[in-house]
Write an enzyme that holds these catalytic residues in place. Sequence first.
Site, PDB file in Angstrom:
ATOM      1  N   ASN A 205      -2.032   0.509   6.676  1.00  0.00           N
ATOM      2  CA  ASN A 205      -1.467  -0.699   7.265  1.00  0.00           C
ATOM      3  C   ASN A 205      -0.617  -1.522   6.298  1.00  0.00           C
ATOM      4  O   ASN A 205      -0.522  -2.745   6.414  1.00  0.00           O
ATOM      5  CB  ASN A 205      -2.565  -1.530   7.931  1.00  0.00           C
ATOM      6  CG  ASN A 205      -3.641  -1.965   6.950  1.00  0.00           C
ATOM      7  OD1 ASN A 205      -3.562  -1.662   5.769  1.00  0.00           O
ATOM      8  ND2 ASN A 205      -4.619  -2.696   7.433  1.00  0.00           N
TER       9      ASN A 205
ATOM     10  N   GLU B  98      -9.564 -10.793  -7.574  1.00  0.00           N
ATOM     11  CA  GLU B  98      -8.579  -9.718  -7.376  1.00  0.00           C
ATOM     12  C   GLU B  98      -7.372  -9.878  -8.298  1.00  0.00           C
ATOM     13  O   GLU B  98      -6.847  -8.886  -8.815  1.00  0.00           O
ATOM     14  CB  GLU B  98      -8.143  -9.690  -5.902  1.00  0.00           C
ATOM     15  CG  GLU B  98      -9.268  -9.226  -4.981  1.00  0.00           C
ATOM     16  CD  GLU B  98      -8.901  -9.241  -3.505  1.00  0.00           C
ATOM     17  OE1 GLU B  98      -9.794  -8.948  -2.685  1.00  0.00           O
ATOM     18  OE2 GLU B  98      -7.746  -9.558  -3.165  1.00  0.00           O
TER      19      GLU B  98
ATOM     20  N   HIS C 260      -2.175  -5.406   1.648  1.00  0.00           N
ATOM     21  CA  HIS C 260      -3.464  -6.067   1.477  1.00  0.00           C
ATOM     22  C   HIS C 260      -3.197  -7.506   1.070  1.00  0.00           C
ATOM     23  O   HIS C 260      -2.263  -7.766   0.320  1.00  0.00           O
ATOM     24  CB  HIS C 260      -4.299  -5.404   0.380  1.00  0.00           C
ATOM     25  CG  HIS C 260      -5.400  -6.295  -0.133  1.00  0.00           C
ATOM     26  ND1 HIS C 260      -6.609  -6.407   0.500  1.00  0.00           N
ATOM     27  CD2 HIS C 260      -5.441  -7.179  -1.170  1.00  0.00           C
ATOM     28  CE1 HIS C 260      -7.350  -7.309  -0.145  1.00  0.00           C
ATOM     29  NE2 HIS C 260      -6.662  -7.789  -1.159  1.00  0.00           N
TER      30      HIS C 260
ATOM     31  N   LYS D   1       0.819  -1.213   0.000  1.00  0.00           N
ATOM     32  CA  LYS D   1       0.000   0.000   0.000  1.00  0.00           C
ATOM     33  C   LYS D   1       0.860   1.274   0.000  1.00  0.00           C
ATOM     34  O   LYS D   1       2.066   1.226   0.270  1.00  0.00           O
ATOM     35  CB  LYS D   1      -0.934  -0.026   1.217  1.00  0.00           C
ATOM     36  CG  LYS D   1      -1.983  -1.163   1.168  1.00  0.00           C
ATOM     37  CD  LYS D   1      -2.931  -1.085   2.362  1.00  0.00           C
ATOM     38  CE  LYS D   1      -4.005  -2.167   2.290  1.00  0.00           C
ATOM     39  NZ  LYS D   1      -4.966  -2.056   3.421  1.00  0.00           N
TER      40      LYS D   1
ATOM     41  N   TYR E 255     -12.267  -2.236  -3.610  1.00  0.00           N
ATOM     42  CA  TYR E 255     -12.762  -2.363  -2.237  1.00  0.00           C
ATOM     43  C   TYR E 255     -14.288  -2.209  -2.165  1.00  0.00           C
ATOM     44  O   TYR E 255     -14.820  -1.776  -1.135  1.00  0.00           O
ATOM     45  CB  TYR E 255     -12.086  -1.320  -1.343  1.00  0.00           C
ATOM     46  CG  TYR E 255     -10.735  -1.751  -0.787  1.00  0.00           C
ATOM     47  CD1 TYR E 255     -10.611  -2.904  -0.012  1.00  0.00           C
ATOM     48  CD2 TYR E 255      -9.587  -0.987  -0.992  1.00  0.00           C
ATOM     49  CE1 TYR E 255      -9.399  -3.291   0.527  1.00  0.00           C
ATOM     50  CE2 TYR E 255      -8.358  -1.372  -0.464  1.00  0.00           C
ATOM     51  CZ  TYR E 255      -8.277  -2.523   0.306  1.00  0.00           C
ATOM     52  OH  TYR E 255      -7.061  -2.897   0.853  1.00  0.00           O
TER      53      TYR E 255
HETATM   54  P1  ATP Z   1      -7.058  -5.979   3.471  1.00  0.00           P
HETATM   55  O1  ATP Z   1      -8.442  -6.287   2.925  1.00  0.00           O
HETATM   56  O2  ATP Z   1      -6.539  -4.634   3.060  1.00  0.00           O
HETATM   57  O3  ATP Z   1      -6.090  -7.092   3.235  1.00  0.00           O
HETATM   58  P2  ATP Z   1      -7.991  -6.778   6.057  1.00  0.00           P
HETATM   59  O4  ATP Z   1      -8.659  -7.909   5.346  1.00  0.00           O
HETATM   60  O5  ATP Z   1      -7.079  -7.093   7.207  1.00  0.00           O
HETATM   61  O6  ATP Z   1      -7.154  -5.889   5.055  1.00  0.00           O
HETATM   62  P3  ATP Z   1     -10.533  -5.413   5.999  1.00  0.00           P
HETATM   63  O7  ATP Z   1     -11.486  -5.524   7.130  1.00  0.00           O
HETATM   64  O8  ATP Z   1     -10.804  -6.157   4.743  1.00  0.00           O
HETATM   65  O9  ATP Z   1      -9.072  -5.750   6.566  1.00  0.00           O
HETATM   66  O10 ATP Z   1     -10.401  -3.852   5.674  1.00  0.00           O
HETATM   67  C1  ATP Z   1      -9.821  -3.446   4.462  1.00  0.00           C
HETATM   68  C2  ATP Z   1      -8.919  -2.272   4.727  1.00  0.00           C
HETATM   69  O11 ATP Z   1      -9.706  -1.150   5.118  1.00  0.00           O
HETATM   70  C3  ATP Z   1      -7.916  -2.455   5.850  1.00  0.00           C
HETATM   71  O12 ATP Z   1      -6.741  -3.133   5.467  1.00  0.00           O
HETATM   72  C4  ATP Z   1      -7.628  -1.016   6.221  1.00  0.00           C
HETATM   73  O13 ATP Z   1      -6.692  -0.430   5.298  1.00  0.00           O
HETATM   74  C5  ATP Z   1      -8.974  -0.351   6.036  1.00  0.00           C
HETATM   75  N1  ATP Z   1      -9.701  -0.297   7.303  1.00  0.00           N
HETATM   76  C6  ATP Z   1     -10.292  -1.326   7.949  1.00  0.00           C
HETATM   77  N2  ATP Z   1     -10.851  -0.916   9.094  1.00  0.00           N
HETATM   78  C7  ATP Z   1     -10.620   0.416   9.179  1.00  0.00           C
HETATM   79  C8  ATP Z   1     -10.937   1.433  10.133  1.00  0.00           C
HETATM   80  N3  ATP Z   1     -11.618   1.159  11.245  1.00  0.00           N
HETATM   81  N4  ATP Z   1     -10.509   2.698   9.881  1.00  0.00           N
HETATM   82  C9  ATP Z   1      -9.832   2.994   8.761  1.00  0.00           C
HETATM   83  N5  ATP Z   1      -9.488   2.084   7.815  1.00  0.00           N
HETATM   84  C10 ATP Z   1      -9.879   0.814   8.024  1.00  0.00           C
HETATM   85 MG    MG Z   2      -9.884  -7.656   3.574  1.00  0.00          MG
END
Ligand code: ATP
Ligand code: MG
Length: 137
Positions: A112, A126, A115, A9, A49
């Site tokens: 973070n 994806e 992804h 990211k 997303y």
């Molecule tokens: P990813 O899908 O990016 O691999 P993940 O599966 O661990 O991560 P998801 O719940 O799918 O997490 O959320 C997708 C992304 O949205 C997260 O990686 C983060 O960048 C963002 N995100 C999730 N929760 C929050 C939040 N509470 N505030 C801000 N951004 C968030």
């Molecule tokens: Mg996810």
Amino acid sequence: IERTLSIIKPDATKRNLTGKINAKFEDAGLRIVAQKRIHLTKDQAGVFYAVHKERPFFDELTSFMASEPVVVQVLEGENAIAKNREVMGATNPAEAAAGTIRAEFAESVGENSVHGSDAPETAAVEIAYFFSGLELV
Ligand code: ATP
Ligand code: MG
């Protein structure tokens, strides 16, 4: 053998962490079989997303993903989807296990660093979103 879609990211590409993150994938036995650097538009990030469209952080998330280039990649290995998510660590870096990418590099729950696809069906969708058949060997 399984494949998964990974994204390094903007917070991580900006800080020149691509090599350090890739080393963690390779050390875990994941092979990088395709990789490119692209700059997503906010709309393209929104399509990627789309599952989070109704979430309060959707606008913040898509703006962030379009803020700087990202590195999209396909990782291959035994149980690549689960293994990649293990190496990534928990979404929130404060909860990520020591030694994981998010524990070491992530700045916040939103920014973070990585992804990873969460299931075989989403991995297929994806991967096809970013890579053509010709780019995958
Ligand atoms: P990813 O899908 O990016 O691999 P993940 O599966 O661990 O991560 P998801 O719940 O799918 O997490 O959320 C997708 C992304 O949205 C997260 O990686 C983060 O960048 C963002 N995100 C999730 N929760 C929050 C939040 N509470 N505030 C801000 N951004 C968030
Ligand atoms: Mg996810």
